[in-house]
Structures are given as C-alpha cells and as structure tokens.
Design an enzyme around this catalytic site. Structure first.
Site, PDB file in Angstrom:
ATOM      1  N   PRO A 155      -5.528 -11.352  17.399  1.00  0.00           N
ATOM      2  CA  PRO A 155      -6.356 -11.468  18.613  1.00  0.00           C
ATOM      3  C   PRO A 155      -7.776 -11.947  18.293  1.00  0.00           C
ATOM      4  CG  PRO A 155      -5.611  -9.189  18.279  1.00  0.00           C
ATOM      5  CD  PRO A 155      -5.082  -9.985  17.142  1.00  0.00           C
ATOM      6  N   HIS A 161       0.821  -1.216   0.000  1.00  0.00           N
ATOM      7  CA  HIS A 161       0.000   0.000   0.000  1.00  0.00           C
ATOM      8  C   HIS A 161       0.857   1.269   0.000  1.00  0.00           C
ATOM      9  CE1 HIS A 161      -3.754  -2.272   1.705  1.00  0.00           C
ATOM     10  NE2 HIS A 161      -3.512  -2.521   0.436  1.00  0.00           N
TER      11      HIS A 161
END
Ligand SMILES: [Zn+2]
Length: 262
Positions: free
Chosen positions: A224, A126
């Site tokens: 997570p 990006h």
C-alpha cells in the site's frame, strides 16, 4: 494495454521459477501488528521503558526472561487469535500452480503453512512461534496456547530451564538451514520475484530482488505504501495484498503458451 495486475499475471504465467517474498503487511490484513510502519508494534517504546527491539532481543531473553516473554506472549496471543487471510490462500494456490514457486517469509505466525503452502518450498527466515523448546535441555512443548495462559516465562517441565520459541529475536543469527536454502535457490535463479507487504528493511529481503533483476528476471512489489524497493522493481502495484492477490489469481492461466525469450 495491460493493467499492472495483468502484467504481473502474464509474468507469472510465463515464469518457471518464482520467488514470492512476504512481510508483516500480509498478516496485517489478518489483524496482526506490522513490525515497522504506521501503527506497528515495533515503532514505540514498551511500557517497561525500553524499545521493543530491545525487549524482544536475544540478550534480553537471557538477562530478563520475564520481560522478554511479556512481549513474546503478546505476539503469541495476537497470532493465536488471528487466522490466515485470502492473501495467504492465493499464495498457496499460486504455489500449487507452479511446482517451482518458492516462498520466503519474514512472518513468524505460521499462516502460510496453515493456508496450505508446502513446507518444502517455504523459507521462514525469522523462524516460527512454535513449538517452544527448553534452552537448557531442548525439551519441546507444542501447546503454545496453554503455556501463554499460565505463568511466564514458561519453564521446562523436565529441568526448569526457560522455554523459548524458535523465532529469531533481535540481535540473533538467522536460522542456518533457511539461509542455506535461500542462497541455494537464489543460485538456481528465478524468472519472477514478487515482494508482498514487506518494508524491505533487511538486506536478505532486498538482495534476492536485486539479484534476480540483475540476471533479467521480472521483479514486482505489492504494497500500500512505497518502500525502498518500489523504485528498484520493474512493476510497483500500490495496494493491499488482500485486494490485489485475488484479482491477480483471476488473471492466471499457467497453461498459456508464452513467447520464448530471444
Ligand atoms: Zn529443560
């Protein structure tokens, strides 16, 4: 019975070619907003009444540079005000241990380079925030901090054109060189692909993982929260990169003799 982190360490120890893929979750531990996911900057409408994906798009930079730059500057200040964390440092260390360990990142903060990941094995899909360049004449400016402190949008000192960072805005093409390098390396194959802190919402992030798995590579994810990838990798480790990576490093010993594949 090995723990998941020990299993990943063993796969790393025995791999020759490794691809590590990182996303906003890694830099979230440095205090940067994640692009998607809870609390992410990119979830909400801006104060200007348009979604952030529209504010930070290529067409908006052309149509209303001041509006686009308001949010570019927000990103820029967040990045300048934060630093690489131990997760970035462990990844740079893993790359030092394995001369064929590549890094593909969606992050534009430049933290991987700052933490010591080698330029020649870093694919910033990006782009990055600096140096700014003039859209009209190409003139470059390295001093992002000074530009962000002055009037926005920053204008070229030579021709007064609107400056921009070499990031990929929404609705823009990916950098050709980065894509070329990625597919060249994918063509050579990887023994281990590890995705860290990415919501895996882009095809060019998911594809390397699935391609590697299809040719028998070991694939793993550290995040997570579960993502689209979690059920499609060999090993999913629930946790923050900042906690998992230092423990992973403590189990790495690349000089170990590995059982060769049949
Ligand atoms: Zn110019």
């Amino acid at each position: 019975m090995l723990s998941p982190i020990e299993q990943l360490a063993q796969a790393f120890n025995c791999a020759e070619r490794v691809l590590i893929i990182t996303g906003a979750g890694l830099s979230a531990d440095s205090g940067l907003p994640t692009y998607r996911g809870v609390g992410g900057l990119y979830n909400s409408n801006t104060n200007d009444g348009v979604p952030i994906e529209v504010a930070l798009s290529g067409p908006m930079l052309q149509r209303d540079p001041a509006l686009c730059w308001k949010y570019l500057a927000e990103l820029g200040r967040a990045c300048l005000g934060a630093q690489p964390n131990q997760g970035h440092e462990v990844i740079a260390q893993l790359q030092r241990l394995k001369p064929h360990c590549w890094l593909l990142t969606q992050n534009i903060d430049g933290f991987h380079r700052a933490a010591g990941s080698p330029d020649e094995r870093l694919i910033e899909i990006h782009g990055q925030l600096a140096p700014l360049y003039c859209q009209s004449c190409g003139q470059k400016d390295d001093d992002l901090a000074r530009r962000l402190a002055a009037a926005l949008p920053p204008l070229c000192r030579r021709c007064a054109g609107v400056m921009r960072p070499p990031v990929v805005l929404f609705e823009e093409m990916l950098p050709e060189k980065a894509i070329h390098t990625l597919y060249e390396q994918l063509g050579e194959g990887f023994d281990l692909v590890l995705a860290i802190g990415t919501s895996a919402s882009f095809p060019y992030i998911v594809e390397p993982v699935l391609r590697a798995r299809a040719i028998g590579a070991f694939t793993a994810e550290i995040n997570p929260a579960r993502t689209d990838l979690s059920d499609r990798v060999d090993l999913y480790i629930a946790g923050r990169a900042l906690d998992v990576l230092p423990e992973l490093l403590s189990h790495i010993s690349v000089n170990r003799i590995c059982k060769s594949s049949p």
